[in-house]
Motif scaffolding. Sequence first.
Motif, PDB file in Angstrom:
ATOM      1  N   ILE A 261       0.519  -1.407  -0.093  1.00 33.02           N
ATOM      2  CA  ILE A 261       0.126   0.114  -0.051  1.00 33.02           C
ATOM      3  C   ILE A 261       0.600   1.446   0.419  1.00 33.02           C
ATOM      4  CG2 ILE A 261      -1.548   0.858   0.987  1.00 33.02           C
ATOM      5  CD1 ILE A 261      -3.031  -1.102   2.306  1.00 33.02           C
ATOM      6  N   VAL A 262       0.656   2.103  -0.755  1.00 32.13           N
ATOM      7  CA  VAL A 262       1.865   2.978  -1.127  1.00 32.13           C
ATOM      8  C   VAL A 262       0.803   4.325  -1.276  1.00 32.13           C
ATOM      9  CG1 VAL A 262       3.781   2.045  -1.917  1.00 32.13           C
ATOM     10  CG2 VAL A 262       1.690   2.040  -3.821  1.00 32.13           C
ATOM     11  N   VAL A 263       1.018   5.960  -1.335  1.00 29.12           N
ATOM     12  CA  VAL A 263       0.466   6.761  -1.282  1.00 29.12           C
ATOM     13  C   VAL A 263       1.150   7.730  -2.717  1.00 29.12           C
ATOM     14  CG1 VAL A 263       0.130   9.056  -1.080  1.00 29.12           C
ATOM     15  CG2 VAL A 263       0.683   7.194   0.631  1.00 29.12           C
ATOM     16  N   ARG A 264       0.323   7.677  -4.064  1.00 32.33           N
ATOM     17  CA  ARG A 264       0.028   8.465  -4.569  1.00 32.33           C
ATOM     18  C   ARG A 264      -0.483  10.125  -5.408  1.00 32.33           C
ATOM     19  NH1 ARG A 264      -0.293   5.026 -10.442  1.00 32.33           N
ATOM     20  NH2 ARG A 264       0.468   6.073 -12.344  1.00 32.33           N
ATOM     21  N   ARG A 265      -0.102  10.454  -5.993  1.00 30.95           N
ATOM     22  CA  ARG A 265      -0.688  11.445  -5.998  1.00 30.95           C
ATOM     23  C   ARG A 265      -2.187  11.839  -7.560  1.00 30.95           C
ATOM     24  NH1 ARG A 265       3.503  17.419  -6.311  1.00 30.95           N
ATOM     25  NH2 ARG A 265       1.908  17.549  -7.531  1.00 30.95           N
ATOM     26  N   VAL A 266      -3.368  11.498  -7.419  1.00 31.20           N
ATOM     27  CA  VAL A 266      -3.439  11.942  -8.322  1.00 31.20           C
ATOM     28  C   VAL A 266      -4.394  12.351  -9.239  1.00 31.20           C
ATOM     29  CG1 VAL A 266      -5.128   9.583  -7.040  1.00 31.20           C
ATOM     30  CG2 VAL A 266      -5.557  11.824  -6.654  1.00 31.20           C
ATOM     31  N   GLU A 267      -4.613  14.151  -8.311  1.00 31.16           N
ATOM     32  CA  GLU A 267      -5.328  15.062  -8.852  1.00 31.16           C
ATOM     33  C   GLU A 267      -4.509  16.313  -8.453  1.00 31.16           C
ATOM     34  OE1 GLU A 267      -9.345  15.430  -9.086  1.00 31.16           O
ATOM     35  OE2 GLU A 267      -9.030  17.498 -10.284  1.00 31.16           O
ATOM     36  N   GLY A 268      -3.598  17.306  -9.374  1.00 31.72           N
ATOM     37  CA  GLY A 268      -3.066  18.474  -8.951  1.00 31.72           C
ATOM     38  C   GLY A 268      -2.048  17.758  -7.918  1.00 31.72           C
ATOM     39  N   TYR A 269      -2.035  17.852  -5.866  1.00 31.76           N
ATOM     40  CA  TYR A 269      -1.249  17.592  -5.112  1.00 31.76           C
ATOM     41  C   TYR A 269      -2.142  16.817  -4.477  1.00 31.76           C
ATOM     42  CZ  TYR A 269       2.734  17.598  -1.055  1.00 31.76           C
ATOM     43  OH  TYR A 269       3.490  17.705  -0.942  1.00 31.76           O
ATOM     44  N   CYS A 270      -3.592  16.462  -4.620  1.00 32.69           N
ATOM     45  CA  CYS A 270      -4.252  15.368  -4.100  1.00 32.69           C
ATOM     46  C   CYS A 270      -3.530  14.007  -3.904  1.00 32.69           C
ATOM     47  CB  CYS A 270      -5.732  15.473  -4.051  1.00 32.69           C
ATOM     48  SG  CYS A 270      -6.310  17.232  -4.098  1.00 32.69           S
TER      49      CYS A 270
ATOM     50  N   ASP B  19      -1.167  22.947  -6.132  1.00 28.93           N
ATOM     51  CA  ASP B  19      -1.918  21.407  -7.005  1.00 28.93           C
ATOM     52  C   ASP B  19      -0.529  21.778  -8.635  1.00 28.93           C
ATOM     53  OD1 ASP B  19      -4.088  20.531  -5.682  1.00 28.93           O
ATOM     54  OD2 ASP B  19      -5.102  21.713  -6.026  1.00 28.93           O
ATOM     55  N   SER B  20      -0.112  23.023  -8.984  1.00 29.59           N
ATOM     56  CA  SER B  20       1.434  22.421  -9.301  1.00 29.59           C
ATOM     57  C   SER B  20       2.611  22.114  -9.809  1.00 29.59           C
ATOM     58  CB  SER B  20       0.782  23.886 -11.161  1.00 29.59           C
ATOM     59  OG  SER B  20       1.365  25.018 -10.179  1.00 29.59           O
ATOM     60  N   VAL B  21       2.743  22.557  -8.212  1.00 30.15           N
ATOM     61  CA  VAL B  21       3.875  21.784  -8.436  1.00 30.15           C
ATOM     62  C   VAL B  21       4.513  20.383  -8.722  1.00 30.15           C
ATOM     63  CG1 VAL B  21       4.242  23.976  -6.146  1.00 30.15           C
ATOM     64  CG2 VAL B  21       3.762  21.240  -5.765  1.00 30.15           C
ATOM     65  N   GLY B  22       5.990  20.256  -8.845  1.00 31.33           N
ATOM     66  CA  GLY B  22       6.529  19.403  -8.657  1.00 31.33           C
ATOM     67  C   GLY B  22       6.691  18.504  -6.997  1.00 31.33           C
ATOM     68  N   LYS B  23       7.944  17.944  -7.104  1.00 32.00           N
ATOM     69  CA  LYS B  23       8.273  17.558  -5.709  1.00 32.00           C
ATOM     70  C   LYS B  23       8.542  18.640  -4.849  1.00 32.00           C
ATOM     71  CE  LYS B  23      12.609  15.443  -3.495  1.00 32.00           C
ATOM     72  NZ  LYS B  23      13.590  14.710  -3.534  1.00 32.00           N
ATOM     73  N   THR B  24       8.065  18.511  -3.342  1.00 37.38           N
ATOM     74  CA  THR B  24       7.953  18.772  -1.920  1.00 37.38           C
ATOM     75  C   THR B  24       9.334  18.287  -1.293  1.00 37.38           C
ATOM     76  OG1 THR B  24       6.236  17.962  -1.616  1.00 37.38           O
ATOM     77  CG2 THR B  24       5.030  20.603  -2.207  1.00 37.38           C
ATOM     78  N   GLN B  25       9.630  19.106  -0.664  1.00 41.18           N
ATOM     79  CA  GLN B  25      10.685  18.780   0.709  1.00 41.18           C
ATOM     80  C   GLN B  25      10.844  19.561   1.624  1.00 41.18           C
ATOM     81  OE1 GLN B  25      13.461  16.248  -0.188  1.00 41.18           O
ATOM     82  NE2 GLN B  25      13.366  16.100   2.225  1.00 41.18           N
ATOM     83  N   VAL B  26      10.277  18.973   2.832  1.00 38.35           N
ATOM     84  CA  VAL B  26      10.520  19.528   4.797  1.00 38.35           C
ATOM     85  C   VAL B  26      11.853  19.570   4.795  1.00 38.35           C
ATOM     86  CG1 VAL B  26       9.821  19.422   6.773  1.00 38.35           C
ATOM     87  CG2 VAL B  26       7.868  19.993   4.788  1.00 38.35           C
ATOM     88  N   ARG B  27      13.187  19.807   4.899  1.00 41.49           N
ATOM     89  CA  ARG B  27      14.001  19.637   5.056  1.00 41.49           C
ATOM     90  C   ARG B  27      13.935  21.116   6.476  1.00 41.49           C
ATOM     91  NH1 ARG B  27      17.699  15.764   4.730  1.00 41.49           N
ATOM     92  NH2 ARG B  27      19.840  16.023   5.497  1.00 41.49           N
ATOM     93  N   GLN B  28      15.268  20.607   7.885  1.00 42.22           N
ATOM     94  CA  GLN B  28      15.917  21.450   8.326  1.00 42.22           C
ATOM     95  C   GLN B  28      15.030  23.023   8.938  1.00 42.22           C
ATOM     96  OE1 GLN B  28      19.891  22.008   6.797  1.00 42.22           O
ATOM     97  NE2 GLN B  28      20.521  19.618   8.752  1.00 42.22           N
TER      98      GLN B  28
ATOM     99  N   ALA C  40       9.572  23.471  -2.727  1.00 41.05           N
ATOM    100  CA  ALA C  40       8.794  22.699  -3.671  1.00 41.05           C
ATOM    101  C   ALA C  40       9.486  23.339  -5.148  1.00 41.05           C
ATOM    102  CB  ALA C  40       7.629  23.731  -4.177  1.00 41.05           C
ATOM    103  N   GLN C  41       9.258  23.011  -6.134  1.00 39.94           N
ATOM    104  CA  GLN C  41       9.900  22.269  -7.278  1.00 39.94           C
ATOM    105  C   GLN C  41       8.690  23.439  -8.245  1.00 39.94           C
ATOM    106  OE1 GLN C  41      13.167  21.128  -7.917  1.00 39.94           O
ATOM    107  NE2 GLN C  41      12.737  22.558  -9.704  1.00 39.94           N
ATOM    108  N   VAL C  42       8.681  24.484  -9.022  1.00 43.28           N
ATOM    109  CA  VAL C  42       7.885  24.940  -9.417  1.00 43.28           C
ATOM    110  C   VAL C  42       8.362  24.518 -11.277  1.00 43.28           C
ATOM    111  CG1 VAL C  42       6.133  26.620  -9.813  1.00 43.28           C
ATOM    112  CG2 VAL C  42       7.447  26.493  -7.588  1.00 43.28           C
ATOM    113  N   GLU C  43       8.064  24.142 -12.012  1.00 44.47           N
ATOM    114  CA  GLU C  43       8.906  23.592 -13.346  1.00 44.47           C
ATOM    115  C   GLU C  43      10.298  23.659 -13.136  1.00 44.47           C
ATOM    116  OE1 GLU C  43       7.140  27.203 -15.490  1.00 44.47           O
ATOM    117  OE2 GLU C  43       4.984  26.513 -15.406  1.00 44.47           O
ATOM    118  N   ASP C  44      11.155  24.679 -13.710  1.00 42.60           N
ATOM    119  CA  ASP C  44      12.712  24.921 -12.932  1.00 42.60           C
ATOM    120  C   ASP C  44      13.356  25.577 -12.495  1.00 42.60           C
ATOM    121  OD1 ASP C  44      12.195  26.567 -14.625  1.00 42.60           O
ATOM    122  OD2 ASP C  44      13.994  26.500 -16.283  1.00 42.60           O
ATOM    123  N   ARG C  45      11.953  25.876 -11.424  1.00 40.76           N
ATOM    124  CA  ARG C  45      12.941  26.154 -10.174  1.00 40.76           C
ATOM    125  C   ARG C  45      12.519  26.148  -8.975  1.00 40.76           C
ATOM    126  NH1 ARG C  45       9.333  31.049  -8.562  1.00 40.76           N
ATOM    127  NH2 ARG C  45       7.171  30.736  -9.832  1.00 40.76           N
TER     128      ARG C  45
END
Length: 280
Positions: A62-71, A163-172, A177-182
């Motif tokens: 059982i894993v978690v997958r993005r379905v629509e936007g960030y949902c 809902d339009s971001v790529g990878k998100t990361q919480v660190r330190q 959040a990745q938004v296109e190439d930035r």
Amino acid sequence: MPSKQENTEEKKEAAQKPIEDEDLGVYWDLFSAKTAIDGQDGGVVSALLVKGLREGLFDSAIVVRRVEGYCAEAVVAQTAEEVLAAKGTKYLRVDVTKKLREIISQGKNRIAIVCTPCQAGTTRKIQQTTDCEVTIIGLFCYECFKHDKLKEALQARLGVDLDSVGKTQVRQGKFTAQVEDREVSCKVRDLHGASEVACGFCDDFTSRLADVSVGSVGSKPGYSTVIVRSKFGEQLVHGLEADIAPADKQEIAKISKFKKQRAQNSLLTTRKPDLAQLSE
Ligand SMILES: Cc1cc2nc3c(=O)[nH]c(=O)nc-3n(C[C@H](O)[C@H](O)[C@H](O)COP(=O)(O)OP(=O)(O)OC[C@H]3O[C@@H](n4cnc5c(N)ncnc54)[C@H](O)[C@@H]3O)c2cc1C
Ligand code: SF4
């Protein structure tokens, strides 16, 4: 002074007992690892799932997958492709234990589940009431967010649509959040109003009830921290192909203590119950 033979016996006995640590819980092994999978951190969770499926330790995960936007939603993966399609952290609470109950009722009985510490507790309870073999890969977790509140907060703080971001990361203490190439980022503290209120009362950072716990705290970027807690977990981790390094136990202990203290403070500042109302 103990004899040489007594010393050897003691060492043998110690090797057969797990470490009981106040902050990290019970564990056999602790290390940092980077696999060939480009996952959230070192890709260890996905690599363990692929390995476990391949070796027949379980037949569904059982894993978690993005379905629509960030949902995101809980899904069942039975192949390496399906595992890899779900890699990466979604910082939301997703009901994976409901999916577990659902597939147990359909007759599945050799299952792996990836979950947060609160869900690891629920999973153990479910496991006790069935005859299923459930392997728990528990993630480290300090808090999770409500989708709509996080969307509002990111729009206000960073001017981006969740809902339009790529990878998100919480660190330190930083949310990125990745938004296109930035990349855009802000302090996690500034998103506080978007987190689930219940998380303030949660005192388990490292998924103490998992078979294997995985997180980023305690490792350098690109590596996952791995805590092996059970014989089942040991079997799953044994032979994992990865670059291995020592993990920083003090760093993990520091956040674990911090989280426990936060839960205690939440309780202390909770409004005193109105006893007159309770007895009505
Ligand atoms: C809500 C949340 C908060 C977290 N907070 C911290 C933290 O404060 N400190 C820390 O060190 N680590 C935290 N983590 C764990 C960390 O983000 C990584 O998931 C972990 O290091 C594993 O990385 P990986 O590269 O091995 O995983 P990958 O190989 O990329 O696999 C990640 C796995 O997690 C599953 N997953 C993704 N989102 C969820 C979810 N919401 N619920 C259940 N499963 C999910 C995916 O399906 C996938 O199987 C958190 C994870 C979550 C879900
Ligand atoms: S902080 Fe605790 S309650 Fe909140 S998602 Fe993480 S494990 Fe669950």
